[in-house]
Design a protein around this motif. Structure first.
Motif, PDB file in Angstrom:
ATOM      1  N   ASP A  46      15.279   4.928   2.128  1.00 37.87           N
ATOM      2  CA  ASP A  46      15.923   3.658   2.459  1.00 37.87           C
ATOM      3  C   ASP A  46      15.056   2.935   3.490  1.00 37.87           C
ATOM      4  N   PHE A  47      14.446   1.825   3.072  1.00 40.20           N
ATOM      5  CA  PHE A  47      13.549   1.107   3.980  1.00 40.20           C
ATOM      6  C   PHE A  47      14.272  -0.018   4.709  1.00 40.20           C
ATOM      7  N   ARG A 106       4.599   8.489  -4.120  1.00 39.27           N
ATOM      8  CA  ARG A 106       5.068   8.766  -5.474  1.00 39.27           C
ATOM      9  C   ARG A 106       6.587   8.753  -5.590  1.00 39.27           C
ATOM     10  N   ASP A 107       7.292   8.810  -4.466  1.00 39.99           N
ATOM     11  CA  ASP A 107       8.748   8.845  -4.524  1.00 39.99           C
ATOM     12  C   ASP A 107       9.363   7.874  -3.511  1.00 39.99           C
ATOM     13  N   MET A 108       8.839   6.669  -3.481  1.00 39.54           N
ATOM     14  CA  MET A 108       9.324   5.659  -2.546  1.00 39.54           C
ATOM     15  C   MET A 108      10.806   5.350  -2.757  1.00 39.54           C
ATOM     16  N   SER A 115       0.835  -1.209   0.000  1.00 36.95           N
ATOM     17  CA  SER A 115       0.000   0.000   0.000  1.00 36.95           C
ATOM     18  C   SER A 115       0.868   1.256   0.000  1.00 36.95           C
ATOM     19  N   PHE A 116       2.021   1.195   0.680  1.00 41.45           N
ATOM     20  CA  PHE A 116       2.945   2.335   0.642  1.00 41.45           C
ATOM     21  C   PHE A 116       3.478   2.530  -0.775  1.00 41.45           C
ATOM     22  N   SER A 117       3.889   1.431  -1.410  1.00 40.48           N
ATOM     23  CA  SER A 117       4.396   1.501  -2.780  1.00 40.48           C
ATOM     24  C   SER A 117       3.338   2.022  -3.739  1.00 40.48           C
ATOM     25  N   LEU A 118       2.078   1.665  -3.477  1.00 41.61           N
ATOM     26  CA  LEU A 118       0.979   2.084  -4.334  1.00 41.61           C
ATOM     27  C   LEU A 118       0.734   3.586  -4.257  1.00 41.61           C
ATOM     28  N   HIS A 119       0.931   4.167  -3.066  1.00 38.71           N
ATOM     29  CA  HIS A 119       0.523   5.558  -2.867  1.00 38.71           C
ATOM     30  C   HIS A 119       1.667   6.558  -2.733  1.00 38.71           C
TER      31      HIS A 119
END
Length: 598
Positions: free
Chosen positions: A35-36, A29-31, A23-27
């Motif tokens: 650094d996760f 815009r600059d993932m 869901s984070f990747s979906l929303h």
């Protein structure tokens, strides 16, 4: 190494962590500019294997098996300027840019952090089970909201948390004075030391509407017991088994969802991965099959719900108007609410496989029966029907066609013709969603028995409330309109019977009390605490029941101006529709004043 590190805490919840990441990747815009890192721990080897599978699925994310929580947290954020804290029950619901969030922190040095979970929609504190007052917001240059957390209430007064906020790493380090063994204890320690920021960083930033919320459907921590879901509960063991079977949370189902709290329990929606090996290698190529509920050809497109209580006089006409629809792919859920007349026998005379008869052993009343019917509904759409009205033959066909073509619309009513113990007349309702939402401030904008709604909106926890007896539809539309579009087809597709036997005629005072309460709640949502005189004035305007004079006209102008100014700050109602509605009511008062002098 980027400027921002995203640090996610997870225990025994690979399924939910996967939903957080997707869901984070979906929303976001600059993932790619973050650094996760995931610090994870587990209770058994099955959970361990599932985290290892996620590590393979997300090769760009560093998965850190927890050994010494405190040391690993401090090492993970060292060298970064900003940290985004997340936990594994986050679900992101709307698009955002992390660069915009960071820029707002750069330009607002007096802000301690940026909350991704707060907004004007978070008017309830679910952990305390209390409503919370919205703080006074300022609007920043980036059009974010800014408020003083030192004078705020509940969630808004909780500035340092590790579930969904962005902070300067230096500020976090300044607030960490003692050891901590898990995320909960880290958060406790941070808040014990928030007083060091009272003077220089007394503000917090957030978006107008929450970017994310925590769906706390289960419990994993034992040192400090966090609350878990009651309405929907999924154990970590259940979700682990579903993960093995190839199910994943369908995060797209929550797009544009507006939670009313930072922590909210909503039902999980699943899809099944058809190729597990392929999905584990490349998450962007995941292929999903339809939800297991939707067996092709077995689930009707529409569920028609009709509660019945002592309606023998007109019941046959109502039933036959539904069975005679040109659109035929529906189930007809008829709920006999303990009728004492011949209603039940009348229903049983109809031999149609689409009819599903539900018999309440006792009279549960309308609201409980409606909610029961909606819980039983299988259709993509749910259509309302009353036991004394008549649906015109094209009603369902026209509404289904409209709903299919307008996926953003959650509820669609129709215009209606009044008949029975009255002269023939018509009720016309707004066919523009923005106008419909604005009209709700003054009254109901959809004819209840004409309504068709998407069943998926009920999965957000929406239902009819018994707080508004005999005004339950008005309250329902207001709750839905906070999150979704509502409108009406500009076509007469239902005949609405007026008779002396109707509850609305017998219980007029309850209707008035309920409607006035709903109006007040909407006024409060604008940040206004009206006086008793202002409440009476608003009701009088909405009902157009007034004897105009100059002083009354001045009072109306002052009140409508107050509403407009409040909305210009919070943007609760869409413009220019809101101004047009206020102008309409103002014009009505002025015209009546002029006519009074003729």
């Amino acid at each position: 190494m980027h400027e921002v590190v995203g640090l996610i805490f997870s225990k025994d919840r690979a399924m939910q962590l996967d939903a957080t990441l997707r869901s984070f990747s979906l929303h976001c815009r600059d993932m790619g500019n973050i650094d996760f890192k995931v610090i994870w721990t587990y209770s058994n080897s099955i959970n361990e294997q599932q985290y290892q599978e996620l590590a393979s699925t997300y090769p760009s994310i560093e998965f850190i098996s927890e050994l010494n929580f405190e040391s690993q947290v401090l090492a993970s954020i060292a060298g970064y300027a900003y940290v985004l804290f997340l936990v594994d029950d986050n679900i992101f619901v709307r698009d955002f840019s992390m660069e915009n969030v960071i820029e707002s922190l750069r330009t607002n040095q007096d802000a301690l952090g940026f909350s991704l979970r707060l907004g004007i929609n978070t008017n309830s504190c679910h952990l305390l089970r209390l409503d919370q007052q919205l703080p006074t917001f300022m609007i920043t240059e980036n059009e974010f909201l800014k408020y003083d957390w030192t004078s705020a209430q509940y969630d808004f007064a909780y500035p340092l948390e590790v579930s969904s906020s962005v902070y300067r790493v230096n500020d976090i380090m300044a607030a960490v004075h003692h050891s901590f063994a898990d995320p909960t204890m880290l958060e406790v320690q941070l808040n014990r030391n928030k007083k060091i920021f009272y003077q220089q960083k007394k503000f917090l930033l957030c978006n107008q509407y929450s970017y994310t919320f925590c769906n706390f459907i289960n419990r994993v921590h034992t040192i400090v017991k966090n609350q878990a879901g009651e309405t929907f509960y999924y154990s970590t063991e259940q979700l682990s088994e579903m993960f093995i079977q190839g199910h994943r949370i369908n995060v797209e189902e929550y797009n544009s969802f507006i939670p009313n709290a930072c922590h909210q329990v909503v039902e999980l929606k699943f899809k099944k991965i058809t190729d597990l090996s392929r999905a584990s290698k490349n998450k962007t190529e995941q292929i999903f099959t339809a939800d297991s509920r939707n067996f092709q050809g077995m689930i009707p497109k529409v569920s028609v719900i009709m509660p019945v209580y002592n309606a023998e006089d007109y019941l046959s006409q109502a039933i036959e108007s539904i069975l005679g629809q040109t659109f035929t792919d529906f189930e007809f859920i008829i709920i006999d609410d303990g009728s004492t007349d011949n209603s039940l026998n009348i229903i049983k005379t109809y031999n149609d496989s689409r009819i599903i008869l539900i018999r309440n052993e006792t009279n549960l009343k309308l609201i409980a029966s409606l909610n029961k019917g909606m819980n039983l509904a299988n259709g993509k759409y749910i259509a309302r029907m009353d036991a004394d009205d008549i649906s015109l033959p094209e009603r369902l066909a026209r509404q289904v066609e409209f709903m299919d073509q307008h996926p953003n619309v959650a509820v669609c009513g129709t215009w209606v013709e009044l008949f029975g113990e009255c002269e023939q007349s018509f009720w016309h309702f707004p066919d523009n969603p923005d106008v419909a939402k604005c009209v709700l401030l003054f009254g109901c904008c959809i004819a209840h028995p004409s309504a068709m709604l998407r069943r998926t909106i009920l999965e957000t926890g929406l239902c009819y409330s018994d707080l508004y007896p005999h005004a339950e539809d008005y309250g329902f539309w207001v709750q839905i309109a906070k999150k979704f579009d509502i409108t009406s087809l500009p076509q007469v597709l239902l005949k609405y019977r007026i008779s002396g036997n109707q509850k609305s005629a017998k219980d007029a005072q309850q209707v008035i009390d309920g409607a006035a309460k709903i109006q007040l709640e909407q006024i409060n949502a604008l940040g206004i605490e009206p006086t008793e005189q202002e409440c009476l004035l608003h009701w009088t305007i909405s009902q157009k029941q007034f004897i105009p004079n100059v002083s009354f006209t001045h009072a109306v102008l002052a009140w409508l101006t107050k509403l407009k100014e409040a909305n210009s700050f919070l943007h609760y109602y869409p413009e220019p529709a809101f101004s047009e509605i206020l102008r309409m009511y103002w014009s009505s008062v002025c015209i009546n004043l002029v006519n009074a002098f003729k």
